[in-house]
Scaffold this motif. Sequence first.
Motif, PDB file in Angstrom:
ATOM      1  N   VAL A  52     -10.273 -15.108  -0.973  1.00  0.00           N
ATOM      2  CA  VAL A  52     -10.333 -13.761  -1.537  1.00  0.00           C
ATOM      3  C   VAL A  52      -9.452 -12.832  -0.719  1.00  0.00           C
ATOM      4  O   VAL A  52      -9.274 -13.031   0.490  1.00  0.00           O
ATOM      5  CB  VAL A  52     -11.790 -13.243  -1.567  1.00  0.00           C
ATOM      6  N   LEU A  53      -8.899 -11.834  -1.400  1.00  0.00           N
ATOM      7  CA  LEU A  53      -8.156 -10.771  -0.732  1.00  0.00           C
ATOM      8  C   LEU A  53      -8.957  -9.487  -0.868  1.00  0.00           C
ATOM      9  O   LEU A  53      -9.400  -9.138  -1.970  1.00  0.00           O
ATOM     10  CB  LEU A  53      -6.776 -10.611  -1.366  1.00  0.00           C
ATOM     11  N   THR A  54      -9.161  -8.792   0.249  1.00  0.00           N
ATOM     12  CA  THR A  54      -9.821  -7.484   0.211  1.00  0.00           C
ATOM     13  C   THR A  54      -8.748  -6.422   0.393  1.00  0.00           C
ATOM     14  O   THR A  54      -7.990  -6.464   1.359  1.00  0.00           O
ATOM     15  CB  THR A  54     -10.878  -7.350   1.316  1.00  0.00           C
ATOM     16  N   PHE A  55      -8.689  -5.487  -0.556  1.00  0.00           N
ATOM     17  CA  PHE A  55      -7.639  -4.469  -0.551  1.00  0.00           C
ATOM     18  C   PHE A  55      -8.267  -3.120  -0.252  1.00  0.00           C
ATOM     19  O   PHE A  55      -9.095  -2.627  -1.022  1.00  0.00           O
ATOM     20  CB  PHE A  55      -6.931  -4.428  -1.903  1.00  0.00           C
ATOM     21  N   HIS A  56      -7.866  -2.498   0.886  1.00  0.00           N
ATOM     22  CA  HIS A  56      -8.439  -1.228   1.313  1.00  0.00           C
ATOM     23  C   HIS A  56      -7.382  -0.134   1.459  1.00  0.00           C
ATOM     24  O   HIS A  56      -7.573   0.817   2.217  1.00  0.00           O
ATOM     25  CB  HIS A  56      -9.195  -1.396   2.629  1.00  0.00           C
ATOM     26  N   GLY A  57      -6.274  -0.251   0.749  1.00  0.00           N
ATOM     27  CA  GLY A  57      -5.306   0.829   0.727  1.00  0.00           C
ATOM     28  C   GLY A  57      -5.860   2.020  -0.038  1.00  0.00           C
ATOM     29  O   GLY A  57      -6.816   1.900  -0.812  1.00  0.00           O
ATOM     30  N   VAL A  58      -5.262   3.183   0.153  1.00  0.00           N
ATOM     31  CA  VAL A  58      -5.713   4.380  -0.561  1.00  0.00           C
ATOM     32  C   VAL A  58      -5.404   4.255  -2.049  1.00  0.00           C
ATOM     33  O   VAL A  58      -6.237   4.601  -2.901  1.00  0.00           O
ATOM     34  CB  VAL A  58      -5.052   5.646   0.020  1.00  0.00           C
ATOM     35  N   PHE A  59      -4.229   3.737  -2.372  1.00  0.00           N
ATOM     36  CA  PHE A  59      -3.822   3.592  -3.761  1.00  0.00           C
ATOM     37  C   PHE A  59      -3.534   2.124  -4.060  1.00  0.00           C
ATOM     38  O   PHE A  59      -3.101   1.368  -3.183  1.00  0.00           O
ATOM     39  CB  PHE A  59      -2.596   4.450  -4.053  1.00  0.00           C
ATOM     40  N   PRO A  60      -3.752   1.682  -5.297  1.00  0.00           N
ATOM     41  CA  PRO A  60      -3.535   0.277  -5.654  1.00  0.00           C
ATOM     42  C   PRO A  60      -2.080  -0.158  -5.490  1.00  0.00           C
ATOM     43  O   PRO A  60      -1.159   0.654  -5.576  1.00  0.00           O
ATOM     44  CB  PRO A  60      -3.950   0.217  -7.132  1.00  0.00           C
ATOM     45  N   ASP A  61      -1.901  -1.441  -5.268  1.00  0.00           N
ATOM     46  CA  ASP A  61      -0.580  -2.070  -5.254  1.00  0.00           C
ATOM     47  C   ASP A  61      -0.601  -3.106  -6.372  1.00  0.00           C
ATOM     48  O   ASP A  61      -0.949  -4.275  -6.154  1.00  0.00           O
ATOM     49  CB  ASP A  61      -0.307  -2.709  -3.895  1.00  0.00           C
ATOM     50  N   GLU A  62      -0.248  -2.675  -7.564  1.00  0.00           N
ATOM     51  CA  GLU A  62      -0.438  -3.533  -8.735  1.00  0.00           C
ATOM     52  C   GLU A  62       0.479  -4.744  -8.735  1.00  0.00           C
ATOM     53  O   GLU A  62       0.109  -5.817  -9.237  1.00  0.00           O
ATOM     54  CB  GLU A  62      -0.277  -2.693 -10.006  1.00  0.00           C
ATOM     55  N   GLU A  63       1.664  -4.608  -8.137  1.00  0.00           N
ATOM     56  CA  GLU A  63       2.568  -5.759  -8.067  1.00  0.00           C
ATOM     57  C   GLU A  63       1.980  -6.831  -7.144  1.00  0.00           C
ATOM     58  O   GLU A  63       2.041  -8.024  -7.438  1.00  0.00           O
ATOM     59  CB  GLU A  63       3.952  -5.323  -7.580  1.00  0.00           C
ATOM     60  N   LEU A  64       1.409  -6.396  -6.031  1.00  0.00           N
ATOM     61  CA  LEU A  64       0.743  -7.341  -5.128  1.00  0.00           C
ATOM     62  C   LEU A  64      -0.439  -7.988  -5.835  1.00  0.00           C
ATOM     63  O   LEU A  64      -0.638  -9.209  -5.752  1.00  0.00           O
ATOM     64  CB  LEU A  64       0.295  -6.617  -3.855  1.00  0.00           C
ATOM     65  N   TYR A  65      -1.242  -7.177  -6.528  1.00  0.00           N
ATOM     66  CA  TYR A  65      -2.393  -7.714  -7.251  1.00  0.00           C
ATOM     67  C   TYR A  65      -1.982  -8.851  -8.175  1.00  0.00           C
ATOM     68  O   TYR A  65      -2.600  -9.932  -8.183  1.00  0.00           O
ATOM     69  CB  TYR A  65      -3.052  -6.622  -8.104  1.00  0.00           C
TER      70      TYR A  65
END
Length: 359
Positions: free
Chosen positions: A73-86
């Motif tokens: 699993v990847l946990t993403f805690h940036g302020v704004f999404p990174d849709e390309e990474l997703y």
Amino acid sequence: MNRPIRVFQVATGNVGTEMIKRIGNRSDLELVGLHCYTPEKIGRDAGEIAGLAPNGVLATGSVAEIIAAAPDVLTFHGVFPDEELYVRVLEAGIDIVTTADWITGWHRDANHPHPSGKAVTQLLREACEKGRSTFYGTGMNPGVNQVLGVVCSADVAEIENIVTLESVDVSCHHSKETWIEVGYGLPVDDPGIPDKLRKYTSVFADSVLMMADCFGLELDEVTFSCELGACTKDVDLGWYRLPKGSLGGSYIKYRGMVDGVPRIETHLEWQMTPHTNPSWNIKGCYITRIQGDPCVYNKHMIFPKPGVDLSDPANFASIGMTVTGLPALNAIASVVAAPPGLLTSADLPLRGFAGRFTT
């Protein structure tokens, strides 16, 4: 799983730094990687970045390195999404849990058109199908606060109206970029402030829609309104300055309407300083109010661990970051076990909201 779940974390801001600490205390989770956007952090030890002893996990800076690590699993805690990474991570078969601006995906589709012309939810759904992976967004508010609202209705026979309220002092959230984005510190009569607040907080419309889904209620629309509090004097928070007459507090309402009547609401009572006009009676908690048969009033209060000195701003901030990130960490096992696709909190089992006992 009979082994710790392998976690690759993205971002080391306020929430991300706190989550490195929390993962390190978990026997059911193993931090196997850290993705950073800041070049100066790449190559450094994750523990060092978080102010801890070195833990042997070195920060990387490319999506290829995430995929090569093959985490569960990847946990993403940036302020704004990174849709390309997703998309790339989901297509590689890696599940994602995020605290960044996502509850149902409605507002990302409505307010953030993707260059491809596709809705963001469509892009992520297609990536989940390709990789047989799962995507879930959560947090304290929006997130758990609305789940509490749904749970509080379990013994109500007839609901007329439900409100979930966040009433908090937000000065512990030391993110200048965030508060500049929403207009705090600008003259309160700046005509652009309401649009700034709406743009940044539209994910709370998602939370209203998520609750409506749980209740089986079809809404006509979700409306936005706000009241603004002007600073009555210059305020210096140490990390941010609010001039007299600038925005220092706000009361925001997202209201799910049916036939012109508000049925499901999420309110945000935010105070950066008590020295505003108007000002609000900040309660430092999360409140559910249900009008119906019977009526319900529930107050969710959060206190520090005994012995923690709240006169230290860092300790105070740590509580806010913990309650934001822990709903993601505690949901990981349920997300990993879930079928592929886009999940909301309405889809998780009860154990997906359970904390962990110390061992």
